[in-house]
Design a protein around this motif. Structure first.
Motif, short mmCIF file in Angstrom:
data_model
loop_
_atom_site.label_atom_id
_atom_site.label_comp_id
_atom_site.label_asym_id
_atom_site.label_seq_id
_atom_site.Cartn_x
_atom_site.Cartn_y
_atom_site.Cartn_z
N ALA A 65 -31.05 -1.45 8.00
CA ALA A 65 -32.54 -1.47 7.32
C ALA A 65 -32.63 0.51 7.48
O ALA A 65 -31.61 1.36 8.46
N VAL A 66 -33.20 0.94 6.55
CA VAL A 66 -33.05 2.61 6.11
C VAL A 66 -33.95 2.94 7.01
O VAL A 66 -35.56 2.63 6.42
N LEU A 67 -34.10 3.43 8.52
CA LEU A 67 -34.77 4.21 9.14
C LEU A 67 -34.59 5.39 8.57
O LEU A 67 -36.14 5.29 9.38
N SER A 68 -34.76 6.04 8.15
CA SER A 68 -34.80 7.08 7.53
C SER A 68 -34.54 7.71 6.06
O SER A 68 -32.96 6.86 6.02
N GLU A 69 -35.71 8.39 5.61
CA GLU A 69 -35.20 8.39 4.31
C GLU A 69 -34.19 9.68 4.23
O GLU A 69 -33.39 9.91 5.04
N GLY A 70 -32.95 9.08 2.90
CA GLY A 70 -31.68 9.39 2.83
C GLY A 70 -30.57 9.24 3.57
O GLY A 70 -29.58 9.42 3.98
N ALA A 71 -30.76 8.37 4.53
CA ALA A 71 -30.09 7.46 6.08
C ALA A 71 -29.06 6.30 5.47
O ALA A 71 -29.96 5.98 4.66
N VAL A 72 -28.24 6.09 6.47
CA VAL A 72 -27.13 4.89 5.78
C VAL A 72 -28.19 4.42 6.34
O VAL A 72 -28.38 4.30 7.40
N PRO A 73 -28.06 2.85 6.07
CA PRO A 73 -28.41 1.26 6.42
C PRO A 73 -27.65 1.40 7.98
O PRO A 73 -26.55 1.66 8.50
N PHE A 74 -29.16 0.84 8.98
CA PHE A 74 -28.64 0.45 10.49
C PHE A 74 -28.03 -1.13 10.74
O PHE A 74 -29.78 -1.44 10.52
N SER A 75 -27.06 -1.11 11.54
CA SER A 75 -27.47 -3.22 12.06
C SER A 75 -27.21 -2.63 13.15
O SER A 75 -26.19 -1.70 13.85
N MET A 76 -28.00 -3.63 14.45
CA MET A 76 -27.82 -3.69 15.86
C MET A 76 -27.66 -4.77 16.27
O MET A 76 -28.34 -5.99 15.97
N TYR A 77 -26.38 -5.43 17.09
CA TYR A 77 -27.00 -6.47 17.58
C TYR A 77 -26.62 -6.18 18.89
O TYR A 77 -26.21 -5.22 19.46
N LEU A 78 -27.19 -7.64 20.16
CA LEU A 78 -27.31 -7.89 21.34
C LEU A 78 -25.92 -8.30 21.40
O LEU A 78 -25.76 -9.48 21.84
N ASN A 79 -25.09 -7.34 21.44
CA ASN A 79 -23.25 -8.12 22.19
C ASN A 79 -23.30 -8.97 24.10
O ASN A 79 -24.20 -7.79 24.12
N LEU A 80 -23.06 -9.20 24.49
CA LEU A 80 -22.53 -9.98 25.64
C LEU A 80 -21.18 -9.37 26.15
O LEU A 80 -20.89 -10.10 26.44
N ASP A 81 -20.16 -8.92 25.17
CA ASP A 81 -18.96 -8.98 25.53
C ASP A 81 -18.66 -6.86 25.84
O ASP A 81 -18.29 -7.16 27.87
N LYS A 82 -19.48 -6.19 26.06
CA LYS A 82 -19.36 -5.06 26.34
C LYS A 82 -20.09 -4.76 27.45
O LYS A 82 -19.44 -3.99 28.22
N PRO A 83 -21.17 -5.43 27.77
CA PRO A 83 -21.86 -5.61 28.71
C PRO A 83 -21.30 -5.46 30.24
O PRO A 83 -21.13 -5.20 31.36
N LEU A 84 -20.14 -6.34 29.90
CA LEU A 84 -19.66 -7.35 30.42
C LEU A 84 -18.63 -5.94 31.94
O LEU A 84 -17.80 -5.52 32.30
N ILE A 85 -18.11 -4.77 31.32
CA ILE A 85 -17.15 -3.49 30.88
C ILE A 85 -18.12 -2.90 32.57
O ILE A 85 -17.81 -3.03 33.15
N GLY A 86 -19.54 -2.53 32.22
CA GLY A 86 -20.48 -2.19 33.11
C GLY A 86 -21.03 -3.15 34.37
O GLY A 86 -20.71 -2.54 35.94
N LEU A 87 -20.98 -4.56 34.28
CA LEU A 87 -21.13 -5.64 34.81
C LEU A 87 -19.49 -5.11 36.32
O LEU A 87 -19.65 -5.46 37.43
N TRP A 88 -18.48 -5.39 35.63
CA TRP A 88 -17.56 -5.16 36.12
C TRP A 88 -17.00 -4.82 37.60
O TRP A 88 -16.95 -4.18 37.92
N LEU A 89 -17.99 -3.22 36.61
CA LEU A 89 -17.56 -1.99 37.56
C LEU A 89 -18.41 -1.61 38.68
O LEU A 89 -18.02 -1.87 40.10
#
Length: 258
Positions: free
Chosen positions: A82-106
């Motif tokens: 998605a182009v969220l701002s004029e002149g900006a690079v396209p943006f994609s976002m994922y709901l990841n289930l791997d990275k949150p495991l870092i916080g849960l472990w901590l």
């Protein structure tokens, strides 16, 4: 482990079991989950070599999870180029289930890192946050990475929830709570711990270029000061607010090369 940790572990296991049954996690991810569980048990042991082994294993797994190297985790792409701002690079976002495991472990393995200093919370948000905003976003504007572009697109609320829970919280648990807090406990020197954690935070953004390394290091200093004076809550709030100001008021994620 205390009762609350067992409850959290039960909820975590239930949530990832549901993700497994719905195909968001494959069976090939089970060895990583088991390794995280074992490293957490080792880290909470009283024997020094077992603690060290548990933390070393976690660091290796945390790097792999943060870089999405471990197989079996299928993040849902909820924003697609998605182009969220004029002149900006396209943006994609994922709901990841791997990275949150870092916080849960901590949270489960290192309960000491969530100790709050409530007296400094208001001061952190009133003084450190504006300075961090000015340094980071002013620096990005000066370097030509962003331009003034106020907006609130349809995807904003989804982005906000992901930014708060899966980005700011997880990263502050790791860089401020675990790394800065751990180095402070090791070296008994707050300034050195803050600087080293900020530099590591900058290095984590080095793939975007030296400009993002510089800006992320500045941000890491600000978040580190917030953690030092206001605890984890202040660091998470500061991080989330800087990201929100970037998203809502400036080109996001950055201006496209001319």
């Amino acid at each position: 482990m205390p009762r609350l940790h067992w409850i959290a572990l039960l909820l975590l296991g239930l949530g990832y079991t549901l993700a497994l049954t719905h195909g968001s996690i494959g069976l090939i991810a089970l060895p990583a989950l088991l390794a995280l569980f074992c490293s957490g048990l080792l880290a909470r042991r009283q024997v020094r070599w077992q603690q060290t082994l548990g933390h070393l294993l976690f660091v290796v797994l945390a790097i792999a999870l943060a870089l999405h190297w471990l197989p079996g985790f299928h993040g849902a792409r909820v924003i697609d180029k998605a182009v969220l701002s004029e002149g900006a690079v396209p943006f994609s976002m994922y709901l990841n289930l791997d990275k949150p495991l870092i916080g849960l472990w901590l949270l489960l393995a290192c309960p000491w890192l969530v100790m709050l200093r409530a007296r400094g919370l208001a001061m952190s948000l009133a003084l450190i946050l504006p300075l961090t905003l000015f340094a980071c976003l002013g620096g990005a504007w000066t370097l030509g990475l962003v331009a003034w572009a106020p907006k609130w697109p349809d995807q904003a609320w989804l982005w906000l929830a992901n930014n708060l829970l899966l980005v700011s919280l997880t990263e502050e648990l790791l860089f401020r709570g675990y790394i800065q807090g751990g180095l402070q406990r090791l070296f008994k020197h707050e300034g050195l711990a803050l600087l080293l954690a900020a530099l590591l935070f900058g290095l984590a953004h080095l793939a975007g270029g030296w400009q993002w390394f510089y800006l992320a290091t500045l941000a890491g200093v600000g978040y580190g000061l917030a953690y030092r004076h206001g605890g984890l809550a202040a660091a998470v709030a500061c991080h989330a607010c800087v990201n929100l100001a970037h998203f809502a008021l400036f080109s996001y994620p950055m201006l496209a090369p001319s």
